[in-house]
Scaffold this active site. Structure first.
Site, PDB file in Angstrom:
ATOM      1  N   GLU A 198       0.849  -1.184   0.000  1.00 21.44           N
ATOM      2  CA  GLU A 198       0.000   0.000   0.000  1.00 21.44           C
ATOM      3  C   GLU A 198       0.884   1.234   0.000  1.00 21.44           C
ATOM      4  O   GLU A 198       1.772   1.356   0.849  1.00 21.44           O
ATOM      5  CB  GLU A 198      -0.879   0.039   1.252  1.00 21.44           C
ATOM      6  CG  GLU A 198      -2.237  -0.574   1.069  1.00 21.44           C
ATOM      7  CD  GLU A 198      -3.146  -0.219   2.228  1.00 21.44           C
ATOM      8  OE1 GLU A 198      -3.146   0.950   2.646  1.00 21.44           O
ATOM      9  OE2 GLU A 198      -3.822  -1.130   2.719  1.00 21.44           O
ATOM     10  N   ASP A 257      -5.863   9.802   9.654  1.00 22.88           N
ATOM     11  CA  ASP A 257      -4.559   9.292  10.076  1.00 22.88           C
ATOM     12  C   ASP A 257      -4.100   9.894  11.385  1.00 22.88           C
ATOM     13  O   ASP A 257      -4.370  11.054  11.690  1.00 22.88           O
ATOM     14  CB  ASP A 257      -3.517   9.577   8.990  1.00 22.88           C
ATOM     15  CG  ASP A 257      -3.676   8.642   7.811  1.00 22.88           C
ATOM     16  OD1 ASP A 257      -3.583   7.419   8.020  1.00 22.88           O
ATOM     17  OD2 ASP A 257      -3.926   9.120   6.696  1.00 22.88           O
ATOM     18  N   TYR A 304     -11.144  -3.990   3.529  1.00 20.37           N
ATOM     19  CA  TYR A 304     -10.201  -3.504   4.538  1.00 20.37           C
ATOM     20  C   TYR A 304     -10.975  -3.337   5.842  1.00 20.37           C
ATOM     21  O   TYR A 304     -11.748  -2.393   5.988  1.00 20.37           O
ATOM     22  CB  TYR A 304      -9.622  -2.168   4.070  1.00 20.37           C
ATOM     23  CG  TYR A 304      -8.485  -1.591   4.888  1.00 20.37           C
ATOM     24  CD1 TYR A 304      -8.521  -1.535   6.282  1.00 20.37           C
ATOM     25  CD2 TYR A 304      -7.358  -1.067   4.248  1.00 20.37           C
ATOM     26  CE1 TYR A 304      -7.489  -0.986   7.017  1.00 20.37           C
ATOM     27  CE2 TYR A 304      -6.310  -0.516   4.977  1.00 20.37           C
ATOM     28  CZ  TYR A 304      -6.388  -0.474   6.352  1.00 20.37           C
ATOM     29  OH  TYR A 304      -5.358   0.084   7.079  1.00 20.37           O
TER      30      TYR A 304
END
Lengths: 406, 273
Positions: free
Chosen positions: B49, B60, B175
């Site tokens: 990734e 994040d 995911y």
């Protein structure tokens, strides 16, 4: 006065699913989708509940001090030499700005949803103070995120929040300003969604925030419309408001959307001038993109990186704008102009001396443009300015311009 | 069959859980990213990734935020990252590459142009964190036309009904976000993740990879038995942040991935067959 149904109801077809044409939407990571759906449902349910409306009305009247007056600024009008200029005195609302209309509403909603912890982002600190205020009023834990640079620039508001029992957290990432505070608040929310309610301070963010905040700020325009009809016997020729995220502007514009004869004018921060690149005017000089959960106009690089903004007023120093404004711009229903730092400062001083009102620097942008517009429209016309906030918070900034350290 | 699907099949038949390391593209520089990608493969990565740096990476944690800032300071752009993948592909035609990023980068480039350039460079999948299926219509059309897998997230609080809608449009793998929080958070509960993955498997046959909060060989090993893939990001990105200037950074990164690989292989019962 308008009925309660008129004040909070009447959501137009646009915006129902969070989209205003191609703008708005819900651009968030998966973990936030559920909580946003839950919020949208809780809000829809609350809107239908007369008890929610009654509680909100009571808070707005007894705690906030609504309705706020509509004031004819006679000496400023004489100086501008044209249309009669009226001020909608949101500076007289509790905590000194329109921000509290929204925080009261969202806090009532938070309590209704059983949330015990409130978080918020703030730039100049006005929304942070308004949030800390209602959290104290309702006995909720409160954390306010603020860019580290803003913490330094707005020390008094940081201390106010602490006095109100809130915890201020400095954000030392990115440009260390409002957008970074919003990033950090989103990160907090995603980690604490079970007990936490995120009170966004403006008509931005993912659906349902832009409509939720707009609905809570509509009370400004609803009161204004009734008050000007009573005073003048007709609608105003123009309504003017400053636009950062755009909540005070949308709050006063929205009840006038169907009144085709009323010009709606939003004033963005021109900073050092659009040509300088140092400004915060996405509607005038940006392009559509996605930030903080919605598509709207943004200040960005060719590659889509968000770029730094500049304005003398911290409250307008934001690279995005509420998606409904983007839509109003593209449809032509509202017009958006800019006023520079210097123009706003000059208006700040004129208003202080001619009317005995120290306006917020954000608000000063709207005042500056309203004076020009009044001259252009002539003495038979009327112009209403949303006097969105008081300027006490800005006196150190203004003094610094004159080389004075307070 | 896409390279991603092919790789998961190969892992499955080998009785192995796919190891999917994440690095932020362009950190410490676009040139170094090519070397680091090869190092990840040398250490045992099955899929790579590559984060496309964004100025405001809301999903994040601080480690990847800092990496984005370093990458942008190094002049990283999508165009340069496409070039990075082209160069990687010269020596590695097989390892699938997924671009992970934020919607505004695609908006700015134009969805059609971004997808076309990504596919031409040798990218296999796109994971756009803040572009849930409801907002991804335009991207989905383009991705399908260019044969790119669109990878979507499943969060701990994603309802079954919603999961069905997500899986209907997802490609490559699903995911699974292992915790409520941002990348690099640290309170992973393997038992709960196992239940989450089981719930996802009731809805889809897509491979399920688990990420967010996998910070060391132990946590990777704990998750390996229940998932088809384990994604490790912040732990590796932190190493790049600390040793970005070290000449042996690729070797350090390779060894870190190797440690993850070894720990995962020791706990998966299938073994080599």
């Amino acid at each position: 006065m308008a009925t309660k149904a008129e004040q909070y109801g009447g959501d137009p077809a646009v915006g129902q699913d969070g989209h205003f044409g191609r703008f708005g939407g819900r651009f968030v990571s998966e973990t936030l989708v559920g909580p946003l759906e839950e919020l949208a449902e809780a809000y829809a349910e609350a809107r239908r509940d007369p008890a929610f409306q009654a509680e909100l009305d009571r808070e707005l009247r007894d705690f906030v001090g609504r309705p706020t007056p509509l004031y004819l600024a006679e000496r400023l009008t004489a100086g501008a030499g044209g249309a009669r200029i009226y001020f909608k005195r949101e500076d007289l609302a509790h905590t000194g700005a329109h921000k509290v209309n929204n925080t009261v509403g969202q806090a009532v909603l938070a309590a209704r949803m059983g949330k015990t912890r409130i978080i918020a982002e703030t730039g100049a600190g006005q929304h942070g103070v308004a949030t800390a205020t209602v959290a104290a009023r309702m006995g909720l834990e409160c954390v306010v995120y603020m860019g580290a640079d803003d913490v330094r620039r707005q020390a008094a508001n940081v201390y106010r929040m602490r006095l109100l029992g809130a915890e201020g957290r400095a954000v030392d990432a990115g440009t260390r300003t409002l957008k970074d505070a919003m990033n950090e608040a989103m990160r907090d929310w995603v980690a604490n969604i079970d007990n936490t309610f995120y009170i966004i301070g403006t008509v931005a963010g993912p659906h349902p925030y832009p409509t939720l905040v707009r609905d809570l700020q509509r009370v400004i325009g609803v009161e204004t419309r009734a008050q000007i009809l009573e005073r003048e016997g007709r609608l105003p020729d123009a309504v003017v408001a400053c636009v950062g995220g755009g909540s005070n502007a949308l709050g006063i514009f929205h009840p006038f959307l169907d009144d085709a004869g009323v010009r709606l004018v939003g004033v963005e921060a021109g900073g050092e001038g659009l040509a300088s690149g140092r400004h915060a005017a996405p509607l005038n000089a940006g392009r559509p993109g996605v930030l903080h959960g919605a598509r709207s106009y943004l200040m960005e690089s060719d590659e889509g990186q968000i770029i730094g903004t500049h304005s003398i007023s911290a409250g307008l120093d934001y690279p995005g704008v509420g998606p409904e404004h983007a839509w109003l711009k593209d449809t032509g229903r509202a017009e958006y102009v800019t006023v520079t730092d210097a123009g706003a400062l000059a208006a700040f001083h004129r208003l202080s001396r001619t009317e005995g009102i120290l306006p917020a620097l954000e608000t000063s942008h709207a005042v500056a443009h309203a004076e020009c517009l009044a001259a252009e429209l002539g003495p038979d016309a009327t112009v209403v300015v949303n006097l969105s906030g008081r300027g006490d918070k800005d006196i150190a900034t203004v003094a610094a311009q004159e080389g004075i350290e307070l | 069959m896409s390279r991603i699907t092919e790789r998961f099949r190969a892992c499955r038949s080998a009785g192995r859980t796919a190891l999917i390391p994440y690095i932020t593209g362009g950190d410490p520089s676009p040139e170094e990213t090519v070397r680091l990608m090869h190092a990840l493969v040398a250490g045992g990565a099955d899929i790579i990734e590559v984060g496309v740096p964004f100025s405001d990476p809301m999903a994040d944690g601080p480690v990847i935020q800092a990496a984005c800032a370093r990458a942008l300071a190094a002049g990283t752009t999508p165009a340069r990252l496409f070039e990075v993948v082209r160069r990687f592909r010269e020596d590695d035609p097989d390892t699938p590459v997924v671009f992970m990023g934020y919607a505004n980068i695609l908006e700015a480039a134009g969805y059609a142009a971004f997808v076309r350039d990504a596919a031409a460079a040798g990218v296999d999948g796109l994971l756009t964190v803040d572009l849930p299926p409801e907002e991804a219509g335009e991207l989905a059309d383009e991705a399908q036309a260019q044969g790119l897998d669109l990878i979507y997230l499943a969060a701990p609080n994603t309802s079954t009904a919603r999961l069905e809608r997500v899986c209907a449009v997802a490609g490559g793998f699903l995911y699974a976000v292992a915790l409520k929080g941002v990348t690099g958070s640290a309170d992973l509960d393997a038992g709960r993740v196992e239940q989450q993955v089981a719930g996802i498997r009731r809805v889809t046959d897509l491979p399920v990879a688990v990420g967010f909060g996998v910070r060391d060989p132990q946590s990777a090993a704990a998750l390996a038995p229940c998932a088809d893939g384990v994604i490790v990001g912040s732990a590796l990105v932190r190493m790049i942040g600390e040793h970005g200037a070290a000449p042996d950074l690729p070797e350090r990164l390779r060894d870190a991935v190797r440690a993850l690989r070894r720990a995962m292989d020791e706990t998966t019962t299938g073994g080599d067959s």
